[in-house]
Every structure is written in C-alpha cells, then in structure tokens.
Design a protein around this motif. Structure first.
Motif, PDB file in Angstrom:
ATOM      1  N   ALA A 227      -7.473  65.825 -57.857  1.00 37.58           N
ATOM      2  CA  ALA A 227      -7.915  64.437 -57.939  1.00 37.58           C
ATOM      3  C   ALA A 227      -7.430  63.614 -56.754  1.00 37.58           C
ATOM      4  CB  ALA A 227      -7.425  63.813 -59.244  1.00 37.58           C
ATOM      5  N   GLU A 228      -6.228  63.906 -56.227  1.00 35.51           N
ATOM      6  CA  GLU A 228      -5.701  63.095 -55.129  1.00 35.51           C
ATOM      7  C   GLU A 228      -6.100  63.636 -53.755  1.00 35.51           C
ATOM      8  OE1 GLU A 228      -1.453  63.026 -54.608  1.00 35.51           O
ATOM      9  OE2 GLU A 228      -1.237  65.078 -55.348  1.00 35.51           O
ATOM     10  N   THR A 229      -6.709  64.812 -53.714  1.00 36.76           N
ATOM     11  CA  THR A 229      -7.141  65.377 -52.423  1.00 36.76           C
ATOM     12  C   THR A 229      -8.662  65.364 -52.309  1.00 36.76           C
ATOM     13  OG1 THR A 229      -6.934  67.596 -53.413  1.00 36.76           O
ATOM     14  CG2 THR A 229      -5.064  66.775 -52.102  1.00 36.76           C
ATOM     15  N   ASP A 230      -9.307  66.382 -52.858  1.00 30.09           N
ATOM     16  CA  ASP A 230     -10.770  66.473 -52.748  1.00 30.09           C
ATOM     17  C   ASP A 230     -11.495  65.556 -53.718  1.00 30.09           C
ATOM     18  OD1 ASP A 230     -10.361  68.469 -50.862  1.00 30.09           O
ATOM     19  OD2 ASP A 230     -10.425  70.069 -52.366  1.00 30.09           O
ATOM     20  N   GLY A 231     -10.842  65.269 -54.848  1.00 32.19           N
ATOM     21  CA  GLY A 231     -11.514  64.505 -55.894  1.00 32.19           C
ATOM     22  C   GLY A 231     -12.079  65.434 -56.954  1.00 32.19           C
ATOM     23  N   ALA A 257      -2.307  58.001 -54.243  1.00 29.25           N
ATOM     24  CA  ALA A 257      -1.007  58.675 -54.346  1.00 29.25           C
ATOM     25  C   ALA A 257      -0.124  58.066 -55.430  1.00 29.25           C
ATOM     26  CB  ALA A 257      -0.288  58.611 -52.995  1.00 29.25           C
ATOM     27  N   THR A 258      -0.232  56.750 -55.639  1.00 29.73           N
ATOM     28  CA  THR A 258       0.637  56.113 -56.640  1.00 29.73           C
ATOM     29  C   THR A 258       0.243  56.518 -58.057  1.00 29.73           C
ATOM     30  OG1 THR A 258      -0.745  54.112 -56.700  1.00 29.73           O
ATOM     31  CG2 THR A 258       1.092  54.139 -55.144  1.00 29.73           C
ATOM     32  N   VAL A 259      -1.059  56.654 -58.294  1.00 27.86           N
ATOM     33  CA  VAL A 259      -1.514  57.081 -59.621  1.00 27.86           C
ATOM     34  C   VAL A 259      -1.093  58.526 -59.878  1.00 27.86           C
ATOM     35  CG1 VAL A 259      -3.542  57.575 -61.044  1.00 27.86           C
ATOM     36  CG2 VAL A 259      -3.432  55.459 -59.719  1.00 27.86           C
ATOM     37  N   ALA A 260      -1.263  59.387 -58.876  1.00 27.85           N
ATOM     38  CA  ALA A 260      -0.831  60.773 -59.022  1.00 27.85           C
ATOM     39  C   ALA A 260       0.670  60.846 -59.276  1.00 27.85           C
ATOM     40  CB  ALA A 260      -1.196  61.567 -57.767  1.00 27.85           C
ATOM     41  N   TRP A 348      -6.547  59.033 -65.971  1.00 28.98           N
ATOM     42  CA  TRP A 348      -6.013  60.023 -66.904  1.00 28.98           C
ATOM     43  C   TRP A 348      -7.143  60.752 -67.628  1.00 28.98           C
ATOM     44  CZ3 TRP A 348      -2.697  63.394 -68.056  1.00 28.98           C
ATOM     45  CH2 TRP A 348      -2.549  63.897 -69.359  1.00 28.98           C
ATOM     46  N   ALA A 349      -8.190  60.030 -68.002  1.00 27.72           N
ATOM     47  CA  ALA A 349      -9.327  60.664 -68.679  1.00 27.72           C
ATOM     48  C   ALA A 349      -9.966  61.721 -67.789  1.00 27.72           C
ATOM     49  CB  ALA A 349     -10.346  59.611 -69.089  1.00 27.72           C
TER      50      ALA A 349
END
Length: 447
Positions: A227-231, A257-260, A348-349
């Motif tokens: 999710a934080e790289t490619d999506g 990055a903050t969400v991850a 999160w979902a």
C-alpha cells in the motif's frame, strides 16, 4: 369544614351538574362527608377536592388536595378517594404536604443533568459522551419527569430488557444507571435507598477475541508494504455504472508513510488507536525508547518502544507537531492549525482486504478490527510466557482483571499436563506400536 360562605349540598351527579360558575372562585361542599367538595374557579374549571386541618386544634393549618377534574371521574368515585385521603389524615399523615414535596423532589431528569456535569468534570470527554448517549437514549424519554427517589428495579429492568439484541449496550446502560445512583447517594442528593439497577441480571456477552497468527501477520505486513509503495489494486463495483473509470494501472490505493507507520505501531506497541493518532513529537523519546502520553484512557502513561518501533519513528519525517498529522484547519486570522488524523478507516479497510482479513459468509467474526492489533500484541506476549503482570504493564492496564482475558493463552503448563496424561494413556493402551502419529508439535510461543 365548610366556611360560612361556602355552599353545602349532597354532592350527587345531578347536584354537580347544576353547579354554575359565576366569575368568582368558590367551593361547594358535601353535606355528608366533611371536607369533600367541588372547587369552582372564576375561569369555569371545576375539580373535586378534599380540605382538612393538618394537625389537631383550630390553629392547625388548613390543607387542600385536588382529587381530579369534574368529568374525569364520577362524584361517587371522587367520594371514595376523598374517604381514603381523610382516613390517612386521621392516622397523622399530611397528603397535601407529601404531594407538594413530591412535586418539589429532584426529578430523574434533573439528577441526570447533575450527574453528567460531574462526569464531564471528572472523567474523559469520551466517557461523558457515552454516558450521555445511554441515558438520553434509553432512560430519559420515559423517566425524565419521575422523582429520582421513586424509581426501582421495576422501572429500570424493562428498559434494560428492550436492549436484549444489543447485549453490550444493555449492560453498559445498566452500569451507568447503577453509577448514577451510587454517586447521587454519596453526594447526598438522594437519601440512602436501594439502587434501582441492583439485582437486574446482565445479558450474557460473547466476548470477541481475535488474534492474528504468524502467517496472518506476514500477510498484513506485505499488504502495508504494498500500500505504501506500489499501491493496492482495486476493481470498480460492477453494480455501479461509471462513465470514466480509471485504467487498470491507475486503480491503486496508496497510503503515505505516516499511515503505514501508524498501522505498524499499533501491533508493535499494543497502543490504543487514540494514543497513536494523538501522539505528538514532544511525547517521543527515541534515545530512551519511550513514549510519554499525557492523557490516555487510563491517564498519564508511558509506552516502551521496542527496537522495530523505534526504527519506524526515527525514519518518519517531522513535518508537523503530530506524528500522524491530519488535515490542517484554517483559523479565522488566516493561520493554519495543525490537527491529528481523525481515523484510519479507509486505509485500514483497503489493507485488511488485501491481507485477506475481512469477514466472509461462512465466518462473519473473522474480520479483523484495528483494535485486534492491540490484542495480538498482548497475545504474543502472553504466549511467550512473559506473564500477565508484565503484559498488563505494557498495555497500561490499571486493573489486573483487564489483562486476565488473555489468561487462556498461557498454555505451556496446561499443555505439559495434557502431554503427560496423553503419554500415560497411550502407554496403558499398548503404546504407539504400528501407529503413525498425526500430531504436529507447535513451536514454543506459537499461536
């Protein structure tokens, strides 16, 4: 007890119907039952009343009790009620005074207002909001005007029973009512009485405990990284028509990055959602590996940062005073006010679905909640034989019984006992001759 200027007749239905207002206040008393009469107002309204002296002697004060409006009940029914009232006066009671005191008594609605003011001053805003919701939604609609001291379990039990399909809510409502009355008696707002919430049996609650296995943690880690790289790829809803749907290569959900970091910190620290989202950099001490929370659910709290958690925080850019910043708000003077991120529902979902941690038709309880990451942190600690007191300390539990929900995970002594019993039974049954074991031993500390 009629006065000289009061009329006196036998109060039959015909006599009452014949009474005509004359623009003044006056009384018509019954000739048979002393003190029973009809009050006629200047406005034309008429009601049955009882007039008596509260005490002995001509100096005793005169009291009046209204029975009912003329027309609501018959004269004979009013006469019977009047007899009951006058009988209580003979016994030394003062019905008018008792009625006035009841009207002036603290109502349940007023008591709730005072209690919520106390809760707002002494407890957290979230607790106040919960108590207010429970009382406003399930108690005040039917009980607000009732004298608080008059309520019993017969009044509260039906309200609790209505919440049978929401066991947790029902039990919380019962606990709040119990707390309300305990506080009121302690604060001397009510005389000592039986708490109306006492003796009401609570609903059985099925405590939902969900701990991630090592394999599930691996999938979760992969989903966060993707999710934080490619999506994370997504597909359009086939039930909804979209004129300009993005191309497949552009259909990606990305998180910053903050969400991850927040998602990883939940499971690495066992912290609560609000503790991570409201974290500011001045609370972070990377050198000593500590978080100093000024206002958590249990008050001031210190969270110990393990190595991986320290690394995550050390790599985060400090772009705001909040570690997990939200959308800044513009002040009236034009300056911007920084705010924490309010929630992580959407990212999160997406991560949960990609990690295969959603519910399905066969197992609706399978869905992993964000709070389950805290449970997972605790379960790994208990499963590693760290002991309930240590795990409770890490989680910031003030009460040991809160940590005891994980007691069933301390299985090593129980497993050893089971293995010993099984070995004795197999020996007695002839051992394992000619048999292949289907037992797969779990690694120590496995979930």
């Amino acid at each position: 007890m009629a006065k000289d200027d009061d009329k006196t007749v036998k109060l039959t239905k015909r006599a009452v119907d014949a009474i005509k207002p004359d623009g003044t206040d006056f009384y018509v008393f019954d000739s048979d039952l002393v003190g029973f009469g009809v009050r006629v107002r200047a406005t034309g309204g008429m009601s049955y009343i009882v007039r008596y002296r509260a005490g002995s002697g001509r100096g005793a004060p005169v009291r009046r009790v209204t029975i009912a409006a003329v027309g609501k009940i018959t004269p004979d029914q009013a006469r019977e009620k009047a007899k009951d009232i006058l009988a209580s006066v003979v016994k030394g009671d003062d019905p008018a005074k008792a009625k006035a005191e009841a009207r002036a008594a603290l109502s349940f609605g007023d008591l709730v207002a005072k209690y919520l003011d106390h809760v707002a001053a002494k407890k957290k805003a979230a607790t106040h909001d919960l108590y207010k919701h429970l009382l406003n939604s399930y108690a005040l609609p039917s009980l607000a005007k009732r004298p608080a001291a008059s309520l019993t379990s017969l009044d509260i039990a039906p309200l609790h029973l209505k919440l049978r399909d929401r066991a947790t809510t029902g039990n919380r409502f019962l606990a709040v009512v119990a707390s309300l009355y305990s506080w009121a008696m302690e604060a001397k707002l009510l005389a000592k009485m039986e708490n109306p919430a006492a003796g009401i049996e609570k609903f059985r609650e099925s405590r939902r405990e969900r701990f991630l296995t090592s394999e599930e943690l691996g999938r979760l880690g992969d989903a966060i990284h993707e999710a934080e790289t490619d999506g994370i790829p997504w597909e359009p809803d086939p039930t909804k028509k979209a004129k300009h749907a993005p191309k497949a290569e552009n259909r990606r959900v990305k998180i910053d990055a903050t969400v991850a970091a927040a998602l990883r910190l939940y499971v690495l620290t066992g912290a609560r959602r609000s503790e991570i989202l409201n974290l500011t950099w001045d609370m972070v001490d990377l050198e000593r590996g500590l978080l100093f929370l000024q206002d958590s659910k249990t008050g001031q709290k210190t969270i110990i940062l393990n190595g991986p958690a320290q690394l995550i925080l050390s790599e985060l850019p400090r772009v705001d005073r909040f570690v997990i910043p939200g959308q800044a708000k513009k002040r009236p003077d034009g300056t911007m006010e920084s705010r924490p991120r309010s929630d992580l529902k959407r990212p999160w979902a997406a991560v949960r679905k990609r990690a295969g941690l959603n519910a399905d038709a066969d197992n609706p309880q399978f869905r992993v909640r964000l709070h389950d990451l805290r449970h997972t942190h605790a379960s790994i600690g208990v499963g590693s034989n760290l002991g309930l007191p240590i795990v409770g300390k890490l989680l910031g539990h003030k009460q040991t019984r809160t940590t005891e929900r994980y007691a069933h995970l301390e299985t090593d002594p129980v497993r050893k006992a089971s293995e010993a019993i099984g070995a004795r039974i197999m020996d007695a049954m002839g051992g394992r001759k000619g048999r292949k074991s289907n037992v797969v031993l779990m690694k120590k500390g496995g979930n």
